[in-house]
Design an enzyme around this catalytic site. Sequence first.
Site, PDB file in Angstrom:
ATOM      1  N   GLU A 238       0.883  -1.176   0.000  1.00 21.21           N
ATOM      2  CA  GLU A 238       0.000   0.000   0.000  1.00 21.21           C
ATOM      3  C   GLU A 238       0.910   1.211   0.000  1.00 21.21           C
ATOM      4  O   GLU A 238       1.587   1.482   0.996  1.00 21.21           O
ATOM      5  CB  GLU A 238      -0.886  -0.002   1.238  1.00 21.21           C
ATOM      6  N   CYS A 272      -2.121   9.057   3.228  1.00 22.81           N
ATOM      7  CA  CYS A 272      -1.862   8.577   1.862  1.00 22.81           C
ATOM      8  C   CYS A 272      -2.958   9.017   0.912  1.00 22.81           C
ATOM      9  O   CYS A 272      -2.702   9.397  -0.221  1.00 22.81           O
ATOM     10  CB  CYS A 272      -1.713   7.061   1.854  1.00 22.81           C
TER      11      CYS A 272
HETATM   12  P1  NAD Z   1       8.763   4.696   4.194  1.00 24.47           P
HETATM   13  O1  NAD Z   1       8.568   3.954   2.941  1.00 24.47           O
HETATM   14  O2  NAD Z   1       9.955   5.535   4.356  1.00 24.47           O
HETATM   15  O3  NAD Z   1       8.783   3.687   5.447  1.00 24.47           O
HETATM   16  C1  NAD Z   1       7.747   2.774   5.699  1.00 24.47           C
HETATM   17  C2  NAD Z   1       8.277   1.649   6.588  1.00 24.47           C
HETATM   18  O4  NAD Z   1       9.269   0.896   5.877  1.00 24.47           O
HETATM   19  C3  NAD Z   1       8.969   2.117   7.862  1.00 24.47           C
HETATM   20  O5  NAD Z   1       8.675   1.192   8.899  1.00 24.47           O
HETATM   21  C4  NAD Z   1      10.437   2.049   7.481  1.00 24.47           C
HETATM   22  O6  NAD Z   1      11.279   1.921   8.609  1.00 24.47           O
HETATM   23  C5  NAD Z   1      10.469   0.796   6.639  1.00 24.47           C
HETATM   24  N1  NAD Z   1      11.584   0.680   5.685  1.00 24.47           N
HETATM   25  C6  NAD Z   1      12.419   1.627   5.241  1.00 24.47           C
HETATM   26  N2  NAD Z   1      13.276   1.117   4.320  1.00 24.47           N
HETATM   27  C7  NAD Z   1      12.960  -0.203   4.181  1.00 24.47           C
HETATM   28  C8  NAD Z   1      13.461  -1.262   3.367  1.00 24.47           C
HETATM   29  N3  NAD Z   1      14.462  -1.075   2.504  1.00 24.47           N
HETATM   30  N4  NAD Z   1      12.876  -2.473   3.463  1.00 24.47           N
HETATM   31  C9  NAD Z   1      11.840  -2.685   4.317  1.00 24.47           C
HETATM   32  N5  NAD Z   1      11.316  -1.705   5.117  1.00 24.47           N
HETATM   33  C10 NAD Z   1      11.875  -0.481   5.043  1.00 24.47           C
HETATM   34  O7  NAD Z   1       7.420   5.537   4.379  1.00 24.47           O
HETATM   35  P2  NAD Z   1       7.113   6.637   5.466  1.00 24.47           P
HETATM   36  O8  NAD Z   1       7.867   7.885   5.126  1.00 24.47           O
HETATM   37  O9  NAD Z   1       7.271   6.034   6.815  1.00 24.47           O
HETATM   38  O10 NAD Z   1       5.542   6.872   5.201  1.00 24.47           O
HETATM   39  C11 NAD Z   1       5.040   7.771   4.277  1.00 24.47           C
HETATM   40  C12 NAD Z   1       4.607   7.091   3.000  1.00 24.47           C
HETATM   41  O11 NAD Z   1       3.674   6.048   3.268  1.00 24.47           O
HETATM   42  C13 NAD Z   1       3.883   8.024   2.046  1.00 24.47           C
HETATM   43  O12 NAD Z   1       4.349   7.818   0.731  1.00 24.47           O
HETATM   44  C14 NAD Z   1       2.437   7.605   2.154  1.00 24.47           C
HETATM   45  O13 NAD Z   1       1.634   7.915   1.041  1.00 24.47           O
HETATM   46  C15 NAD Z   1       2.582   6.138   2.348  1.00 24.47           C
HETATM   47  N6  NAD Z   1       1.345   5.570   2.915  1.00 24.47           N
HETATM   48  C16 NAD Z   1       0.538   4.790   2.123  1.00 24.47           C
HETATM   49  C17 NAD Z   1      -0.653   4.285   2.631  1.00 24.47           C
HETATM   50  C18 NAD Z   1      -1.576   3.416   1.796  1.00 24.47           C
HETATM   51  O14 NAD Z   1      -2.418   2.733   2.363  1.00 24.47           O
HETATM   52  N7  NAD Z   1      -1.475   3.419   0.491  1.00 24.47           N
HETATM   53  C19 NAD Z   1      -1.021   4.566   3.943  1.00 24.47           C
HETATM   54  C20 NAD Z   1      -0.184   5.367   4.711  1.00 24.47           C
HETATM   55  C21 NAD Z   1       1.011   5.858   4.188  1.00 24.47           C
END
Ligand code: NAD
Length: 467
Positions: A238, A272
Amino acid sequence: MPTRRSRGALPGHDGRFAVVDPATGEAFDEAPDQQPAELDTVVERAHAAWRGWRADPAARSAALLAAADAVEAAEAGLAPLLTREQGKPLAESSSEVARTVARLRYFAELDQGPQPIRDGRPVRSEIRWRSLGPVAAIVPWNFPLQLASAKIAPALAAGNTVVLKPSPYTPLATRLLGAVIADVLPDDVLTVVTGHEPLGARLAAHPGIRHVTFTGSIPTGRAVARSAAASLARVTLELGGNDAAILLEDVDVERIADRLFWAAFRNCGQVCMAVKRVYAPARLCSRVVEALAHRAKTAVVGAGLDPGTQLGPLNNAAQLARIERCTARALADGARAAAGGHRPDSPGYFFSPTILADVPPVSPVVTEEQFGPVLPVLPYDSVDEAVDAANGTGFGLGGSVWAADLERAEAVADRLECGTVWINHHAELSLAQPFAGIKESGVGVAGGPWGLSGNLRPFVVHRREET
Ligand code: NAD
């Protein structure tokens, strides 16, 4: 089914990392900085616990209902902690806890019975749904509890065990949630791990994990898919959105302005499926800008724990820097800030709610996901032009159409390339609906019975009725 006390997060490491209150920019607590090497033991235990957990659906359902009651009873501890580390107003944290409880109850009660296959042949065939094994749930910092529950409730209800990894920006409320839930579940059915990368990458790549369910940004989603490719684990992603709201000619601007404003600015725009771009008929554009700017100027911005706060800070310094950068770029590109456009003179990660007019459509605040309290309003001459602009990015999460004529609005909504479309509102979801982004906004389906099936595999039994 035995219910012994389980901690929900592993002790036994040396390091801890600081957790910052975004309203002050100061560290206020710490969380365990777990190392990737610990994952072997965590996943091994999750695998061992799976045998008992998957065996008895009725006991599982009862345990998840007990977990929902336990989370409800822990609201007074969870909500303020969530606000402290995430920044959102306390009322929004309470709603997040309530949504977590509702989700646990919803999935605890979903039917998982066998499904007959009828094709006219003299064979009795049925699908018996089976669990997958240990699931890795990786979530971001914008809705730590709500998104954790969106993953753990269907995964656990389906009979899987879960290793949950929150963002290092918001580990504390999730650790508490994990402890509260794990307290009423058998040992190792749910484990929370906290720490910095490469903890998430190693969890996604772990050979003992059978499903990686991830919410976060598009670049990280790609990295997660690459990691999971090693074990060919199932992947649900997501990802980000850049939802457009299209206003039609007959819209009553004053009537919708509050709803439209909060659809963009709730949780400080860190949603999001927030409205991230507004398209208004050229004739109405200045009225729309004015109505939204008025709300931006009068919204109460402050610490989430202060009663009366409507908009908290951004969650972290990197996100604040991103918002400052994309706003400065839009202003340099010729945009005008009808409200905000700068940081207030206060500590913490605050940014004044900002309405941008005269924004060039190629400016990154329009083409990319800003994920903060900045909203561009763009004029259009024909509805076709607005629909093309709304569909003209790599994103495909949601969209909305705002109008008095609901039939006309539906016809325009039908043309939007996204997973969910709203008419005269935005970003409201039912627990029973599927939630799926298209294009770069996601892979797989969450929510409702589809979210449960995403955590199950079909096991088909054919039986000839004659021997
Ligand atoms: P992010 O992608 O930086 O991090 C998300 C999670 O992934 C965190 O727990 C992070 O520590 C972990 N992570 C980081 N690098 C990783 C890797 N290489 N492998 C596995 N895990 C890793 O996102 P963020 O900045 O925490 O959140 C914001 C983003 O999330 C925005 O783009 C937003 O639109 C999206 N989002 C989407 C939805 C949806 O349902 N579509 C909902 C909420 C947020």
